[in-house]
Scaffold this active site. Structure first.
Site, PDB file in Angstrom:
ATOM      1  N   GLU A 149      11.546   2.461  10.070  1.00 15.98           N
ATOM      2  CA  GLU A 149      11.180   1.039  10.016  1.00 15.98           C
ATOM      3  C   GLU A 149      10.221   0.742   8.870  1.00 15.98           C
ATOM      4  OE1 GLU A 149      10.334   1.373  14.066  1.00 15.98           O
ATOM      5  OE2 GLU A 149       8.196   1.714  13.797  1.00 15.98           O
TER       6      GLU A 149
ATOM      7  N   GLY B 105       8.370  -1.321   6.035  1.00 23.67           N
ATOM      8  CA  GLY B 105       7.996  -2.721   5.840  1.00 23.67           C
ATOM      9  C   GLY B 105       7.554  -2.928   4.404  1.00 23.67           C
ATOM     10  N   ARG B 106       6.402  -2.331   4.080  1.00 22.60           N
ATOM     11  CA  ARG B 106       5.819  -2.473   2.750  1.00 22.60           C
ATOM     12  C   ARG B 106       6.798  -2.113   1.626  1.00 22.60           C
ATOM     13  NH1 ARG B 106       0.392  -1.692   1.999  1.00 22.60           N
ATOM     14  NH2 ARG B 106       0.359  -0.622   4.000  1.00 22.60           N
TER      15      ARG B 106
ATOM     16  N   CYS C 212     -15.689 -18.622   0.314  1.00 19.26           N
ATOM     17  CA  CYS C 212     -17.151 -18.493   0.387  1.00 19.26           C
ATOM     18  C   CYS C 212     -17.574 -17.172   0.996  1.00 19.26           C
ATOM     19  CB  CYS C 212     -17.725 -19.665   1.153  1.00 19.26           C
ATOM     20  SG  CYS C 212     -17.686 -21.141   0.150  1.00 19.26           S
ATOM     21  N   GLU C 213     -17.278 -16.097   0.305  1.00 17.86           N
ATOM     22  CA  GLU C 213     -17.688 -14.745   0.671  1.00 17.86           C
ATOM     23  C   GLU C 213     -17.919 -14.016  -0.636  1.00 17.86           C
ATOM     24  OE1 GLU C 213     -17.830 -13.282   3.808  1.00 17.86           O
ATOM     25  OE2 GLU C 213     -17.187 -15.127   4.785  1.00 17.86           O
TER      26      GLU C 213
ATOM     27  N   TYR D 125       2.067  -7.643   3.541  1.00 20.19           N
ATOM     28  CA  TYR D 125       0.724  -7.684   4.142  1.00 20.19           C
ATOM     29  C   TYR D 125      -0.246  -8.574   3.383  1.00 20.19           C
ATOM     30  CZ  TYR D 125       2.682  -3.697   6.622  1.00 20.19           C
ATOM     31  OH  TYR D 125       3.505  -2.892   7.357  1.00 20.19           O
TER      32      TYR D 125
HETATM   33  C1  LIG Z   1       4.867   1.183  14.246  1.00 21.24           C
HETATM   34  C2  LIG Z   1       4.991   0.763  12.849  1.00 21.24           C
HETATM   35  N1  LIG Z   1       6.193   0.832  12.253  1.00 21.24           N
HETATM   36  C3  LIG Z   1       6.358   0.460  10.958  1.00 21.24           C
HETATM   37  C4  LIG Z   1       5.297   0.008  10.214  1.00 21.24           C
HETATM   38  C5  LIG Z   1       5.538  -0.386   8.796  1.00 21.24           C
HETATM   39  O1  LIG Z   1       4.849   0.422   7.949  1.00 21.24           O
HETATM   40  P1  LIG Z   1       5.041   0.253   6.380  1.00 21.24           P
HETATM   41  O2  LIG Z   1       4.877  -1.175   6.063  1.00 21.24           O
HETATM   42  O3  LIG Z   1       3.971   1.091   5.805  1.00 21.24           O
HETATM   43  O4  LIG Z   1       6.396   0.775   6.041  1.00 21.24           O
HETATM   44  C6  LIG Z   1       4.020  -0.067  10.788  1.00 21.24           C
HETATM   45  C7  LIG Z   1       2.863  -0.514   9.985  1.00 21.24           C
HETATM   46  O5  LIG Z   1       1.860   0.110   9.896  1.00 21.24           O
HETATM   47  C8  LIG Z   1       3.866   0.309  12.134  1.00 21.24           C
HETATM   48  O6  LIG Z   1       2.680   0.235  12.734  1.00 21.24           O
END
Ligand SMILES: Cc1ncc(COP(=O)(O)O)c(C=O)c1O
Length: 427
Positions: free
Chosen positions: A285, A287-288, A356-357, A385
């Site tokens: 899975e 994401g990034r 404002c930080e 993210y």
């Molecule tokens: C359970 C789980 N799966 C997948 C991801 C996606 O991770 P990434 O964006 O580093 O691929 C995360 C993010 O930390 C996660 O917590």
């Protein structure tokens, strides 16, 4: 790969993504502006899918960025989705994903979230003993929710402590080390409302060293040996999570999606064969690694403050509200001037946000050509993210998002208005 694959310097000397001049996009849509390159999303997603082949399935981790217009493109490349809330589930369903393409994760799911996930036909990833009780209450008698159990393999990868999740001292997963993993599998196998279809793990994020994934796979397969021997249980699916790192600076040299999948695939295949285990289907899975390299942010320079002999602050019209990562993780970014993206050298400046930080600093030191108020800056690798963690801090509406392809830009999320800020307020 710091910029999307369609990066080009056009005849005007401007930075172009997806055939669109970023200065034209800024003029048409305003700044801060998030620009996603459709070709890069498709290429990254397709690379994961083709490397996986018949060995399993690829889910996109929606937490990285979950706009339906984005999810639709990812789904067209054959990815499912992992979601962690009723909100992300709704976004995925609105993007056209089917329940059986969705895994629902999270370390503190509510009864309502479990019910919604079940009704949608999603697969649950159980992460905590309390969920067994909730399932008993939420799933109708005589029915069973398809579920995996999340295991914490006890691996601490080479990444920022705040984004590594597989070690013992983590709020995620049942630990193998202290016996909770095995106990959770036993409970799941006996549970009248649950059909256990596999085990899941995720060791962290922004990982470059794939040996951490190999080590985690070995730990998981050792657990499988124990479960087969003692409980006669062999999972049909084994989740290895996401975590592939991306380049945020010129020095970063992450593995490719293909390398990531191949390392995990072969660790699973060889490790299962060596232990005499049936090979489970692999579930990953990312994401990034899908969203991150596809997105850039365009900001307009405003106030410039010189402190002679100390620092020159160049303030842009966004900051921690649209990109909290420098403040949250000490994340580092590059930036280029849209009108001179390849200019060498330049002066050392600090790119500050407008919140404002004092710590609202996007880039603490970078060399850029001379900048004036009104100049446009582009920060690459902001697809993951950033907007996903965006806030309305300081009463700032969140930016517009466009998807670019073949010289066309389409808005996939409009800029928030002051009315949006008031939408939930009771006046
Ligand atoms: C359970 C789980 N799966 C997948 C991801 C996606 O991770 P990434 O964006 O580093 O691929 C995360 C993010 O930390 C996660 O917590």
């Amino acid at each position: 790969m710091l910029f999307p694959i369609t990066y080009r310097v056009n005849a005007r000397g401007h930075l172009e993504i997806g055939g669109c001049d970023l200065a034209d996009l800024a003029a048409a849509h305003g700044t801060p502006l998030f620009v996603y390159d459709e070709a890069t999303i498709r290429q990254r997603a397709a690379e994961f899918v083709s490397a996986m082949g018949e060995a399993g399935r690829v889910l996109y981790s929606a937490k990285a960025f979950a706009s339906p217009g984005f999810l639709r493109v990812v789904a067209e490349e054959g990815l499912g989705a992992d979601v962690v809330s009723a909100g992300e589930l709704e976004l995925a369903l609105r993007a056209g994903l089917k329940g059986d393409q969705i895994f629902f994760l999270g370390n503190n799911k509510s009864a309502q979230e479990i019910a919604l996930a079940y009704q949608a036909g999603a697969t649950l990833v159980i992460d905590g003993a309390y969920e067994f009780e909730l399932l008993q209450r939420v799933i109708p008698e005589g029915e069973r929710a398809r579920a995996l159990v999340r295991i914490s393999p006890g691996i601490k990868p080479d990444t920022h402590d705040f984004i590594s999740t597989g070690q013992l001292d983590s709020k995620f997963g049942f630990s193998i080390e202290n016996g909770q993993a095995r106990a959770a599998v036993e409970t799941a196998l006996r549970h009248p409302r649950l059909e256990l279809v596999g085990l899941h793990s995720h060791i962290g994020s922004q990982i470059f060293d794939l040996r951490a994934h190999q080590a985690a796979m070995d730990v998981m397969l050792d657990l499988l040996v124990e479960l087969k021997r003692d409980l006669g249980y062999e999972p049909a699916n084994l989740g290895a999570g996401g975590g592939l790192g991306i380049a945020y600076t010129k020095e970063d040299d992450p593995p490719t999606p293909r390398q990531f999948v191949e390392v995990i695939r072969s660790a699973l295949a060889a490790g299962s064969d060596r232990r005499g285990l049936k090979r489970p289907q692999l579930v990953i899975e990312p994401g990034r690694a899908v969203a991150g390299p596809a997105g850039v942010t365009v900001y307009t320079v405003g106030s410039i403050k010189d402190i002679p002999g100390v620092r020159r602050f160049v303030a842009v019209d966004g900051g921690m509200g649209d990109n909290i990562r420098p403040k949250l993780y000490g994340a580092r970014y590059e930036a280029v001037k849209v009108a001179e993206p390849e200019a060498a050298g330049g002066e050392l400046v600090t790119i500050a946000g407008k919140y404002c930080e004092s710590t609202d600093i996007l880039i603490s030191e970078i060399r850029l050509p001379p900048l004036q108020p009104g100049d446009l800056l582009c920060v690459p690798a902001t697809g993951a993210y950033c907007l996903a963690m965006a806030s309305n801090y300081n009463g700032m509406p969140r930016p517009e998002v466009v998807m670019v392809a073949a010289g066309q830009a389409r808005v996939i999320r409009r800029r928030e208005t002051l009315d949006d800020l008031l939408a939930a307020e009771v006046l």
